[in-house]
Structures are given as C-alpha cells and as structure tokens.
Motif scaffolding. Sequence first.
Motif, mmCIF file in Angstrom:
data_model
loop_
_atom_site.group_PDB
_atom_site.id
_atom_site.type_symbol
_atom_site.label_atom_id
_atom_site.label_comp_id
_atom_site.label_asym_id
_atom_site.label_seq_id
_atom_site.Cartn_x
_atom_site.Cartn_y
_atom_site.Cartn_z
ATOM 1 N N SER A 382 42.374 112.419 36.722
ATOM 2 C CA SER A 382 43.691 113.011 36.442
ATOM 3 C C SER A 382 44.320 113.407 37.769
ATOM 4 O O SER A 382 43.789 113.088 38.839
ATOM 5 C CB SER A 382 43.554 114.235 35.522
ATOM 6 N N ALA A 383 45.453 114.113 37.702
ATOM 7 C CA ALA A 383 46.121 114.546 38.931
ATOM 8 C C ALA A 383 45.224 115.481 39.742
ATOM 9 O O ALA A 383 45.238 115.464 40.976
ATOM 10 C CB ALA A 383 47.438 115.237 38.584
ATOM 11 N N LYS A 384 44.452 116.307 39.049
ATOM 12 C CA LYS A 384 43.557 117.250 39.729
ATOM 13 C C LYS A 384 42.183 116.659 39.988
ATOM 14 O O LYS A 384 41.495 117.049 40.929
ATOM 15 C CB LYS A 384 43.400 118.518 38.873
ATOM 16 N N VAL A 385 41.772 115.717 39.145
ATOM 17 C CA VAL A 385 40.439 115.113 39.268
ATOM 18 C C VAL A 385 40.589 113.751 39.932
ATOM 19 O O VAL A 385 40.736 112.719 39.265
ATOM 20 C CB VAL A 385 39.772 114.981 37.876
ATOM 21 N N ASN A 386 40.577 113.753 41.258
ATOM 22 C CA ASN A 386 40.735 112.486 41.989
ATOM 23 C C ASN A 386 39.397 112.014 42.548
ATOM 24 O O ASN A 386 38.386 112.723 42.484
ATOM 25 C CB ASN A 386 41.772 112.645 43.117
ATOM 26 N N GLY A 409 41.949 124.077 41.679
ATOM 27 C CA GLY A 409 42.535 123.219 40.653
ATOM 28 C C GLY A 409 41.524 122.237 40.091
ATOM 29 O O GLY A 409 41.450 122.038 38.874
ATOM 30 N N PHE A 410 40.735 121.622 40.972
ATOM 31 C CA PHE A 410 39.718 120.692 40.499
ATOM 32 C C PHE A 410 38.648 121.421 39.704
ATOM 33 O O PHE A 410 38.181 120.915 38.665
ATOM 34 C CB PHE A 410 39.057 119.965 41.679
ATOM 35 N N VAL A 411 38.244 122.590 40.170
ATOM 36 C CA VAL A 411 37.197 123.355 39.487
ATOM 37 C C VAL A 411 37.624 123.677 38.054
ATOM 38 O O VAL A 411 36.853 123.523 37.108
ATOM 39 C CB VAL A 411 36.876 124.647 40.265
ATOM 40 N N ARG A 412 38.880 124.092 37.881
ATOM 41 C CA ARG A 412 39.382 124.405 36.531
ATOM 42 C C ARG A 412 39.490 123.143 35.675
ATOM 43 O O ARG A 412 39.143 123.150 34.493
ATOM 44 C CB ARG A 412 40.743 125.093 36.620
ATOM 45 N N ALA A 413 39.975 122.053 36.281
ATOM 46 C CA ALA A 413 40.133 120.805 35.524
ATOM 47 C C ALA A 413 38.784 120.275 35.058
ATOM 48 O O ALA A 413 38.653 119.788 33.926
ATOM 49 C CB ALA A 413 40.849 119.762 36.385
ATOM 50 N N ALA A 414 37.777 120.366 35.914
ATOM 51 C CA ALA A 414 36.437 119.913 35.521
ATOM 52 C C ALA A 414 35.871 120.816 34.431
ATOM 53 O O ALA A 414 35.239 120.333 33.478
ATOM 54 C CB ALA A 414 35.512 119.906 36.736
#
Length: 442
Positions: A382-386, A409-414
């Motif tokens: 996703s936009a945060k999970v690259n 942002g990545f930590v929350r998205a994961a």
Amino acid sequence: MALQVKLQERISCAEQLLQRAQKLSAQCHIEGDAKLCSKLRAELRFLLKVQHGEVALKESHLHSTNLTHLDAVVQSAESVHGVVGLLHVFAYEAACGAKCTLVVDVVADGGHTWVKAIGRKAEALHSIWQGRGQYGDRSVVSQAEQFVLASRQQPLQYCHPRVVFAFYNGVSRPVAERLRALGVAVRGDIVAVNTVPTEDEELSDKEAEPGAQMEEEEEEEEEEEEGGGEGELLIHNEAEQEGAEEAEEELSPSRVDRDTVVERVAFPTQLQVEACQRVNLDVTTLIALVSSLSHGRCWLRFREVVLTEQAAQERQCRVLPLLEAFMQDKELYACSAAVSDFQQIVDTLGGAAEKSRARQLLARVQVVADHPSERTQRLRGSAKVNARSLMIFGTGDSLQAVTMTANSGFVRAAANQGVRYSVFIHQPRALTEGKEWRATPI
C-alpha cells in the motif's frame, strides 16, 4: 420500589466507574481508554433514560446491563502495572485458517500481559463449561484456548504475552485447573464444587441381593478364564475404560459451593522481560543519528516548514541521547536495503560533517543481507507498506531484533493487517547541514 432502589444503585455504580476510568486515562495515555469511557457513558445514558421515564423500567434492564463486565475491566486495569491498552482488538488466524479477532480487556506490563476480566458468577461459568448453558454461551475454557492461540501469534520483543483470566465472582476448581493446564494464569477466588448424585448412582448405592452378588462373581470368574489368552485386549479395554471414567468425572453433574474458597489468588507479579540485545536500524534512524539537527544545529529557522518544525522539536526534546541510550551495549544491525538508501541520501543531501558522521556510524553497524520474515512477506502492499519498508522491518523480524524507526506510518499499517513488529519509535530528523546557509538564526 425495590426496582427503583436497584436502578439508583446501578446509576451510582456507572458514575463511579466512569470517574475511575477517566482517572486511569488522566495518569497517562492508554490506547482504548476513550472506548472504555464511551461504553460506560452509553450505559449511564440508558439508565438515566429509564430513571426519567423515557424508557419503561423492567427488571431485565437491570440484569442485562454490561456494567458487571465493565466493572471487572476497570478493577483489572487498576490492579496491574504498565497498562498500555484497554479493550484492544488483536487479529489472529484460527486453526482452520480463518481470520479472527480477539478483544483483550486489559493489555498490561507494556504489552507482555493480556488480561480477560470476568464478572459472571462461578455457578454460571461452571454450568456453561459443563454444557448446561444457554444457546450461544461460550465457556471460559474455549475462550482461553483462543487467547492462547492468539498470543502465540502476537509476540512482543519475541516473547509471547502471558494470558491472565481475572475472576471477580469466583471460579470453580475444575475450571481453574483446566485453565492452568492450558497455560492461563488465574486470578480470583477458586471455589469448591460438590458432585450431584444421579439416579443411577442412587440405585447402585442400595444394598444388592446376596443371590445377585454370587451370580455376578461367578460371571466375572468365567470371563477371566475365557479371556486368558487375550491379555493385551483386556489391558486396552481397561485403559479405554479409565479414560472414559476420567472424562465422565470431569463433566459429571456438580454444584458450585461458593462458601468454600479453596484458594484465593492475586494477580501475578509484574512480568520482567529481558531486554532484546539486537537492534535493527531503519533509514530514518540512521539519518537522525547523523543529522546536524541532532548535533546542536537546531537554533535555526529554515525556509522549509518541515525542517523548522523538526528544529523546534529538537530544542524541546533532543533525540540523539534517547537513541544512543537505547543502542548502548547492544548489537547494531542494518540490512543492505537500508544502508544502500542511507548512503545515497547522504551523498545527495548531506553536508561534510554529516557525511563524516555517516562513515563513523556505519563502522559500528553490522550490515546483513535482506531477509524479510515469512509473516512480513504476507503483508499487502500500500502507500505506507512499500518494498523498502518490507525489507527493513522484515529483516529485523528475521533477526529477532528491535527495529528503531521514525516510520510510524508503516508500523500502524502493518498492525492493521495483524502484524505487530517490535519497534522503538522516535521523532524524525532530516539532513539539514546543506540548508543552513540560507536559514535564519534564532
């Protein structure tokens, strides 16, 4: 009149619980505190409507309230240390492969302890466990199995959370023993149970006729003689019979004796978890460690708004001492993807001093090949999970290291996809040495 008294008691209870819940969140921010307060306010609003005559007063309104459970949640939160979550939802995968969610009433010890607060009476819990509950009732034992399964899939700093079931109206000894066998700690009063004799047992207790006894003995002797060559079969049958007797004993009809407390158990002591000695450095952390902002050059107003904001944050709270303190005496790692991107950023945007600090920093770090963990590879992009973040955090997960990062942002998205990494999150700091010439001193 009696219903009015009970109604007023419920209203007073709801008001007191709301005050206690607000006090919990006032001491420090706890994730989920707003959800708990919202549930309590909803209960209170309904009870006040009943009091004001907007809703007809029925006894069922007083018995079906959620206050009993919410009271147990508040008591649990007040009794444990390091509360970081209330009514927190965790995702996990069931044995059949289905995606499931689990609500943990209190997450304590910084995330290393999960508490389920139970306000139901021991009699009801015991009856449900024996299969004598109402349709849709789930026993605490089956719930415990789900908690244990979910906790095995949600490691924190590579340790599985401890599961505690807190009972505020007692729990029968057989249920408590079953929970402990699953690895669940029990808090509360463990009470005795008395076996309820069945009609068959009552009949068997009556004195048998002498003639019948002689016939039974003769039949037993004949069976022993005929079965002389079938010893293995007899042993097998005896083992099956013993197993059946144990299962029958476990689920035989019984009645809870709440007046006889077998054991009174307090909450387990605060869990002391050994700190992870491996640290995985994200690109954002590598940059923060060498940035001019982190090394005293924060008394400037830059043309770029984001840099001016970071300078103000640095003046209020220096980030370098926090990072160095966390890294002290630990093994430092960085994956190839992180180091490659970091060097490219420093070569492009870094000043002379920042480049020098970057070389010194990389000399302290052990560079490892990119090797994302299995659960990382299951994350959807996703936009945060690259791709870069997947490599960096996934490699840290494979190393069983704590990843230092400003990429919250990545930590929350994961986490939204059910993968919670062991991380140390800090404020970001950019490379600013090359921008200082046009900044204004403060």
